[in-house]
Scaffold this motif. Structure first.
Motif, PDB file in Angstrom:
ATOM      1  N   ARG A 192       0.692  -1.102   0.078  1.00  0.00           N
ATOM      2  CA  ARG A 192      -0.212  -0.012  -0.146  1.00  0.00           C
ATOM      3  C   ARG A 192       0.695   1.094  -0.158  1.00  0.00           C
ATOM      4  O   ARG A 192       0.667   2.223  -0.474  1.00  0.00           O
ATOM      5  CB  ARG A 192      -1.005   0.004   1.129  1.00  0.00           C
ATOM      6  N   LEU A 193       1.768   1.281   0.787  1.00  0.00           N
ATOM      7  CA  LEU A 193       2.682   2.481   0.891  1.00  0.00           C
ATOM      8  C   LEU A 193       3.562   2.557  -0.310  1.00  0.00           C
ATOM      9  O   LEU A 193       3.709   3.855  -0.878  1.00  0.00           O
ATOM     10  CB  LEU A 193       3.666   2.233   2.198  1.00  0.00           C
ATOM     11  N   VAL A 194       4.027   1.586  -0.936  1.00  0.00           N
ATOM     12  CA  VAL A 194       4.561   1.552  -2.341  1.00  0.00           C
ATOM     13  C   VAL A 194       3.834   2.321  -3.300  1.00  0.00           C
ATOM     14  O   VAL A 194       4.163   3.148  -4.321  1.00  0.00           O
ATOM     15  CB  VAL A 194       5.163   0.449  -2.784  1.00  0.00           C
ATOM     16  N   LEU A 196       1.134   4.102  -2.890  1.00  0.00           N
ATOM     17  CA  LEU A 196       0.935   5.424  -2.468  1.00  0.00           C
ATOM     18  C   LEU A 196       2.027   6.217  -3.019  1.00  0.00           C
ATOM     19  O   LEU A 196       1.869   7.362  -3.653  1.00  0.00           O
ATOM     20  CB  LEU A 196       0.893   5.845  -1.108  1.00  0.00           C
ATOM     21  N   GLY A 197       3.173   5.871  -2.658  1.00  0.00           N
ATOM     22  CA  GLY A 197       4.623   6.333  -3.135  1.00  0.00           C
ATOM     23  C   GLY A 197       4.704   6.739  -4.930  1.00  0.00           C
ATOM     24  O   GLY A 197       5.042   7.715  -5.158  1.00  0.00           O
ATOM     25  N   GLN A 198       4.123   5.719  -5.491  1.00  0.00           N
ATOM     26  CA  GLN A 198       4.386   5.784  -6.810  1.00  0.00           C
ATOM     27  C   GLN A 198       3.226   6.602  -7.518  1.00  0.00           C
ATOM     28  O   GLN A 198       3.436   7.353  -8.352  1.00  0.00           O
ATOM     29  CB  GLN A 198       4.122   4.295  -7.376  1.00  0.00           C
ATOM     30  N   ALA A 199       1.847   6.697  -6.785  1.00  0.00           N
ATOM     31  CA  ALA A 199       1.212   7.773  -7.237  1.00  0.00           C
ATOM     32  C   ALA A 199       1.432   8.971  -7.035  1.00  0.00           C
ATOM     33  O   ALA A 199       1.179   9.880  -7.942  1.00  0.00           O
ATOM     34  CB  ALA A 199      -0.251   7.500  -6.392  1.00  0.00           C
ATOM     35  N   ILE A 200       2.271   9.253  -6.130  1.00  0.00           N
ATOM     36  CA  ILE A 200       2.432  10.612  -5.540  1.00  0.00           C
ATOM     37  C   ILE A 200       3.823  11.046  -6.794  1.00  0.00           C
ATOM     38  O   ILE A 200       3.878  12.314  -6.994  1.00  0.00           O
ATOM     39  CB  ILE A 200       3.144  10.871  -4.357  1.00  0.00           C
ATOM     40  N   ARG A 201       4.599  10.377  -7.096  1.00  0.00           N
ATOM     41  CA  ARG A 201       5.485  10.319  -8.035  1.00  0.00           C
ATOM     42  C   ARG A 201       5.155  10.637  -9.429  1.00  0.00           C
ATOM     43  O   ARG A 201       5.773  11.263 -10.183  1.00  0.00           O
ATOM     44  CB  ARG A 201       6.636   9.161  -8.015  1.00  0.00           C
ATOM     45  N   ARG A 253      -3.000  14.371   1.026  1.00  0.00           N
ATOM     46  CA  ARG A 253      -3.694  13.504   2.008  1.00  0.00           C
ATOM     47  C   ARG A 253      -4.794  12.827   1.498  1.00  0.00           C
ATOM     48  O   ARG A 253      -5.117  11.891   2.027  1.00  0.00           O
ATOM     49  CB  ARG A 253      -4.419  14.549   3.191  1.00  0.00           C
ATOM     50  N   GLU A 254      -5.455  13.323   0.589  1.00  0.00           N
ATOM     51  CA  GLU A 254      -6.560  12.798  -0.049  1.00  0.00           C
ATOM     52  C   GLU A 254      -5.980  11.356  -0.747  1.00  0.00           C
ATOM     53  O   GLU A 254      -6.822  10.211  -0.708  1.00  0.00           O
ATOM     54  CB  GLU A 254      -7.320  13.593  -1.383  1.00  0.00           C
ATOM     55  N   MET A 255      -4.827  11.459  -1.257  1.00  0.00           N
ATOM     56  CA  MET A 255      -4.328  10.282  -1.887  1.00  0.00           C
ATOM     57  C   MET A 255      -3.924   9.293  -0.813  1.00  0.00           C
ATOM     58  O   MET A 255      -3.926   7.840  -1.001  1.00  0.00           O
ATOM     59  CB  MET A 255      -2.807  10.677  -2.635  1.00  0.00           C
ATOM     60  N   ALA A 256      -3.556   9.762  -0.012  1.00  0.00           N
ATOM     61  CA  ALA A 256      -3.091   8.752   1.426  1.00  0.00           C
ATOM     62  C   ALA A 256      -4.387   8.043   1.775  1.00  0.00           C
ATOM     63  O   ALA A 256      -4.375   6.754   2.166  1.00  0.00           O
ATOM     64  CB  ALA A 256      -2.476   9.606   2.597  1.00  0.00           C
ATOM     65  N   ARG A 257      -5.397   8.551   1.638  1.00  0.00           N
ATOM     66  CA  ARG A 257      -6.689   8.278   2.252  1.00  0.00           C
ATOM     67  C   ARG A 257      -7.116   6.894   1.258  1.00  0.00           C
ATOM     68  O   ARG A 257      -7.472   6.235   1.675  1.00  0.00           O
ATOM     69  CB  ARG A 257      -7.845   9.241   2.283  1.00  0.00           C
ATOM     70  N   VAL A 258      -6.898   7.320   0.007  1.00  0.00           N
ATOM     71  CA  VAL A 258      -7.227   6.217  -0.941  1.00  0.00           C
ATOM     72  C   VAL A 258      -6.336   5.003  -0.713  1.00  0.00           C
ATOM     73  O   VAL A 258      -6.920   3.769  -0.690  1.00  0.00           O
ATOM     74  CB  VAL A 258      -6.893   6.792  -2.434  1.00  0.00           C
ATOM     75  N   TYR A 259      -5.184   5.188  -0.634  1.00  0.00           N
ATOM     76  CA  TYR A 259      -4.509   4.003  -0.497  1.00  0.00           C
ATOM     77  C   TYR A 259      -4.024   3.204   0.647  1.00  0.00           C
ATOM     78  O   TYR A 259      -3.802   2.161   0.808  1.00  0.00           O
ATOM     79  CB  TYR A 259      -2.913   4.366  -1.139  1.00  0.00           C
ATOM     80  N   LEU A 260      -4.110   4.315   1.787  1.00  0.00           N
ATOM     81  CA  LEU A 260      -4.050   3.235   3.125  1.00  0.00           C
ATOM     82  C   LEU A 260      -5.236   3.491   3.944  1.00  0.00           C
ATOM     83  O   LEU A 260      -5.105   2.503   5.144  1.00  0.00           O
ATOM     84  CB  LEU A 260      -2.909   4.389   3.905  1.00  0.00           C
TER      85      LEU A 260
END
Ligand SMILES: Nc1ncnc2c1ncn2[C@@H]1O[C@H](COP(=O)(O)OP(=O)(O)OP(=O)(O)O)[C@@H](O)[C@H]1O
Ligand SMILES: [Mg+2]
Length: 261
Positions: A192-194, A196-201, A253-260
């Motif tokens: 999940r964290l990876v 999220l990281g990829q989505a942000i990148r 934060r929204e993206m974190a909500r989606v993935y985590l």
């Protein structure tokens, strides 16, 4: 070999092989890559693998050639010479790692260039001495192209003395392993964290100077592992450090909500 956990490095490509070949041929290395992608960890791991002492210098805008080579100091009323880290690395046949070299003053190139080409020579002007580096000596520079500006860039004459190794964020499978190894988290959370990281990148033109690094993902994982709520952890380790812009931070934060969540 017994590699301690704190210097374990997982490769994503052929960086180990290139570094070892450069080391065997007395060639200096330029490590390029964004913050928190593993440059320092890689050099530490390679120094351990090659069994060479590592001399790390965090370069800054006041760093001069004298800081690298050495200086006379007053000690107990006497003037004594003290070797700088570059000189120590040459004398001990070690790896001298100049971290963020673009930050250093221009006069440092005067000492680096003769060491970084076939001469492999360190001129200690103040001692009137010149050292020829042993074959184990290696120069490694690191550089973050993301911070590049017109005023602060490496000269072509420096770049072209180097074997460049471009490190990027590790691929997903490797980054998951890194997170599990560094933060003791399970595979599901690592995945999940990876993601999220990829989505942000993957965000473009969003006002972020750089994406979420492996380092920020590890920090998030560690806080979660310590019992902090995942969204709070992502806020503290990713959204807030990455941006001061309230809109960008809200999007993160929204993206974190989606993935985590
Ligand atoms: N390939 C990897 N194998 C193991 N750990 C890694 C790897 N890549 C990154 N890490 C982890 O990420 C953290 C950050 O890496 P490191 O400090 O090497 O980044 P860096 O590229 O030197 O960043 P900076 O440019 O900010 O100095 C390390 O402490 C380590 O835990
Ligand atoms: Mg570093």
């Amino acid at each position: 070999m017994n590699v301690s956990k704190s210097t374990a490095y997982l490769s994503s490509g052929q960086e180990r092989e290139i570094f070892s070949a450069a080391a065997a041929n007395g060639l200096p290395v330029l490590l390029k890559g964004p913050t928190g992608c593993g440059k320092t960890r890689f050099v530490q791991a390679m120094a351990q693998e090659l069994k060479r002492p590592l001399f790390t210098v965090a370069c800054h805008e006041d760093l001069t050639a004298g800081d690298l080579v050495g200086r006379f100091l007053l000690r107990g009323g006497e003037t004594v010479w003290e070797d700088g880290p570059l000189t120590r690395a040459v004398r001990h046949g070690g790896i001298c790692y100049l971290d963020e070299i673009v930050e250093a003053r221009a006069d440092t190139t005067v000492v680096i260039h003769p060491l970084a080409d076939h001469r492999r020579e360190l001129n200690i002007e103040r001692l009137g001495e010149s050292l020829i580096a042993p074959k184990e000596f290696m120069l490694v520079l690191s550089y973050n192209p993301g911070y590049q500006s017109v005023l602060k860039d490496l000269k072509p004459s420096t770049r072209q003395r180097m074997v460049a190794i471009e490190l990027t964020y590790p691929n997903a499978a490797i980054e998951e392993q890194i997170l599990m190894q560094e933060a003791d988290i399970d595979n599901l959370l690592a995945k999940r964290l990876v993601r999220l990281g990829q989505a942000i990148r993957g965000l473009q033109n969003d006002g972020l100077p750089e994406g979420a690094s492996t380092r920020t993902l590890i920090a998030t994982a560690r806080l979660i592992q310590s019992g902090i709520d995942p969204l709070l952890a992502a806020d503290a380790c990713i959204a807030a450090p990455l941006s001061d812009d309230p809109v960008a931070a809200k999007n993160l934060r929204e993206m974190a909500r989606v993935y985590l969540a």
